[in-house]
Write an enzyme that holds these catalytic residues in place. Structure first.
Site, PDB file in Angstrom:
ATOM      1  N   ARG A 159     -30.100  10.320  37.232  1.00 17.76           N
ATOM      2  CA  ARG A 159     -30.357  10.482  38.550  1.00 17.76           C
ATOM      3  C   ARG A 159     -30.057  11.632  39.136  1.00 17.76           C
ATOM      4  NH1 ARG A 159     -29.391   6.129  40.791  1.00 17.76           N
ATOM      5  NH2 ARG A 159     -28.766   4.854  39.065  1.00 17.76           N
ATOM      6  N   GLY A 175     -20.124   1.651  33.071  1.00 15.72           N
ATOM      7  CA  GLY A 175     -18.906   2.197  33.797  1.00 15.72           C
ATOM      8  C   GLY A 175     -19.148   3.817  34.116  1.00 15.72           C
ATOM      9  N   SER A 197     -28.291   1.311  37.646  1.00 15.58           N
ATOM     10  CA  SER A 197     -28.216   1.805  36.517  1.00 15.58           C
ATOM     11  C   SER A 197     -29.193   1.286  35.515  1.00 15.58           C
ATOM     12  CB  SER A 197     -26.810   2.042  35.683  1.00 15.58           C
ATOM     13  OG  SER A 197     -25.868   2.558  36.623  1.00 15.58           O
ATOM     14  N   THR A 220     -26.664  13.408  37.338  1.00 14.26           N
ATOM     15  CA  THR A 220     -26.514  12.511  36.113  1.00 14.26           C
ATOM     16  C   THR A 220     -27.510  12.472  35.312  1.00 14.26           C
ATOM     17  OG1 THR A 220     -27.041  10.507  36.351  1.00 14.26           O
ATOM     18  CG2 THR A 220     -24.803  10.987  37.338  1.00 14.26           C
ATOM     19  N   CYS A 221     -27.387  11.944  34.094  1.00  9.23           N
ATOM     20  CA  CYS A 221     -28.707  11.976  33.052  1.00  9.23           C
ATOM     21  C   CYS A 221     -29.551  11.116  33.549  1.00  9.23           C
ATOM     22  CB  CYS A 221     -28.132  11.577  31.614  1.00  9.23           C
ATOM     23  SG  CYS A 221     -27.394  10.048  31.793  1.00  9.23           S
ATOM     24  N   GLN A 253     -18.796   8.939  37.551  1.00  7.06           N
ATOM     25  CA  GLN A 253     -19.354   9.852  38.274  1.00  7.06           C
ATOM     26  C   GLN A 253     -19.383   9.941  39.731  1.00  7.06           C
ATOM     27  OE1 GLN A 253     -22.754   8.932  35.983  1.00  7.06           O
ATOM     28  NE2 GLN A 253     -22.518  10.398  34.311  1.00  7.06           N
TER      29      GLN A 253
END
Length: 528
Positions: free
Chosen positions: A129, A192, A186, A126-127, A197
């Site tokens: 991790r 959420g 996060s 993801t952006c 993801q």
């Protein structure tokens, strides 16, 4: 069907013999028989009995694995591990080099499993991790292969990579994934998007080309369930719960400082029209947004956004008009999937936008869309996802109480998975217990059939009835111990039950003897 006197005697003798042998209290004098070959009658009826005990495979039916194959598969002891980097451990410069688009997650997992050291794998990128969850029997070898893959993919030295990586195993890896899915790890606590993801990670892992396997797919599924519980049973997701909302808060908080202009009066634009842009507009709308420009490579998605937000005046422009839009905007958000910079110092200078009126650039993409050199330009304030930490610090403080409640729920889900994982260790014990009981049953049944071999009145059907009876007695005797082993919930209780059964029925001795017999058979085969 009525059984004759001889048959009834055979049944009673078989039953008592099986129980005595299994319990280890049989009388040696009463059970001592000569080990002579079975006569033709016993051979004939033994063949009939073997048909009952054999699992025949019909045409078109997949053959079942042998007991030994199932035992070996259950005894592998796959342990869960996670290796990765996140916004908490690594700079965006390192994260963006390892970022994997979602449609390539399974490709990366397959490449890892192709090394032979990793049995199961799943990628979550993801952006904020990049994490690889994997299951392996040899943790050291698997870790080496994962590190090697990441260094090669990102073009990074092992030294640089290891200084940014985190590595967790066993219960620590399970707990980490639960916290990730619950939104506790996060940047914006309780957001959420990460749950969605993780859910996608699970769905990809169980696809035909996925590498989830039995252990990892179960873990990911449990993590999704845990994330849902946290958001439905606590208030942790209330307020700003995404990177997009944090970006809005950041620009609102710094608007006067960087632009000398109230946020409500700033002219806004966003580059890109994906999911992040939709979330961004949603949060801007909650602050009274009336007008925004969207710059995208095509018109389709911006048009869809215009339909979703009919109360907002959305101006749609193509990338050819990017610099015209940037030139008349005060705040520009970037959220594209481009792997190259969309805006950097050179491009701003070439388009006459460097050093002019104040401009705020808020980049929420990974890989980054805005070059780091933009921060050196006078009157340009450039921020990326790492700069959002200051904004979310207050949110984390406000949610401390909810985090405690959420961790309690997550711990329940983590314990549930660990209990299931530990139950796999009971499978070899159950198999050995069944094998030992069945061995004694067959031995005693042979003794009984030899003793009554002279009775020619026993039909094949009657012999099958005896076979079924002996199996039924053994199964009922084993039902209690095996049910206790399966139903024990705590990990400690499961381990204690396994140890007790192994000691009570001397199962380790059976496994050792079987191993010696297998070794001797292999050695004899080599001599031949």
């Amino acid at each position: 069907m009525k059984l004759g006197t001889a048959t009834a005697s055979l049944i009673l003798l078989a039953a008592s013999s099986s129980v005595d042998a299994f319990a280890g209290v049989g009388s040696s004098s009463s059970m001592q028989l000569k080990r002579n070959s079975l006569n033709n009658e016993i051979k004939k009826r033994g063949q009939g009995l073997s048909m009952v005990a054999t699992n025949e495979v019909g045409d078109g039916v997949k053959p079942r694995k042998t007991r030994q194959e199932r035992l070996e598969a259950a005894s592998k002891g796959l342990q869960v591990h996670v290796v990765g980097l996140s916004i908490h451990h690594a700079d965006v410069e390192v994260r963006e080099k390892l970022a994997v688009p979602e449609h390539e997650w399974n490709d990366a997992s397959n490449e890892l499993c192709s090394t032979g050291a990793i049995a199961e794998a799943a990628v979550l990128s993801t952006c904020n991790r990049f994490e690889v969850y994997y299951a392996a029997t040899d943790a050291r070898e698997a870790m080496a292969r994962v590190t090697e893959y990441l260094a090669q993919r990102g073009g990074l030295s092992v030294t640089t990579l290891r200084s940014n990586l985190f590595m967790l195993s066993g219960d620590d890896a399970v707990w980490h994934l639960m916290r990730v899915s619950g939104g506790l790890d996060s940047l914006v606590v309780g957001e959420g998007q990460i749950l969605s993801q993780v859910r996608q990670c699970h769905l990809h892992s169980i696809e035909q080309d996925g590498c989830g396997g039995k252990v990892l797919s179960r873990l990911l599924n449990n993590a999704v369930a845990a994330g849902k519980r946290v958001r439905s049973e606590t208030a942790i997701s209330k307020g700003s719960v995404s990177i997009s909302s944090a970006a809005v808060e950041l620009s609102e908080m710094l608007s006067m400082q960087d632009l000398n202009l109230p946020f409500s009066e700033a002219r806004l634009a966003v580059v890109g029209a994906g999911k992040m842009t939709r979330l961004l507009i949603t949060h801007l709308a909650s602050r009274g947004l009336q007008r925004i420009a969207i710059v995208n490579r095509s018109l389709g998605r911006p048009a869809e956004l215009a339909e979703q937000f009919p109360d907002i005046d959305i101006e749609i422009k193509l990338m050819d008009d990017l610099w015209d839009v940037v030139g008349r905007s005060d705040i520009v958000y970037t959220a594209t999937s481009s792997t190259d910079y969309v805006i950097d110092e050179l491009l701003l200078e070439e388009n006459g936008l460097a050093g002019g009126r104040p401009l705020m650039l808020v980049d929420i993409s990974v890989p980054r869309n805005v070059g780091e050199d933009c921060k050196k330009i006078p009157n340009v304030a450039a921020y990326n996802v790492d700069d959002l930490k200051a904004v979310v610090a207050k949110n984390t403080a406000m949610r401390q109480r909810e985090m405690i409640e959420a961790e309690t729920l997550l711990r329940e889900e983590a314990d549930a998975f660990s209990g299931w994982r530990e139950s796999l260790s009971a499978i070899p014990t159950i198999n050995r217990l069944q094998e030992r009981a069945d061995f004694y049953r067959q031995e005693e049944l042979k003794k009984c059939t030899r003793k009554l071999a002279q009775n020619d009145s026993l039909s094949s059907a009657e012999m099958e009835a005896v076979e079924r009876l002996s199996r039924g007695i053994v199964n009922k005797l084993l039902h209690g111990p095996m049910s206790h082993l399966r139903k024990t919930e705590s990990v400690e209780g499961k381990q204690a039950a396994v140890k007790e059964l192994n000691s009570m029925f001397r199962l380790e001795e059976t496994a050792t003897k079987n191993g010696r017999r297998n070794t001797a058979a292999r050695n004899n085969g080599r001599r031949r």
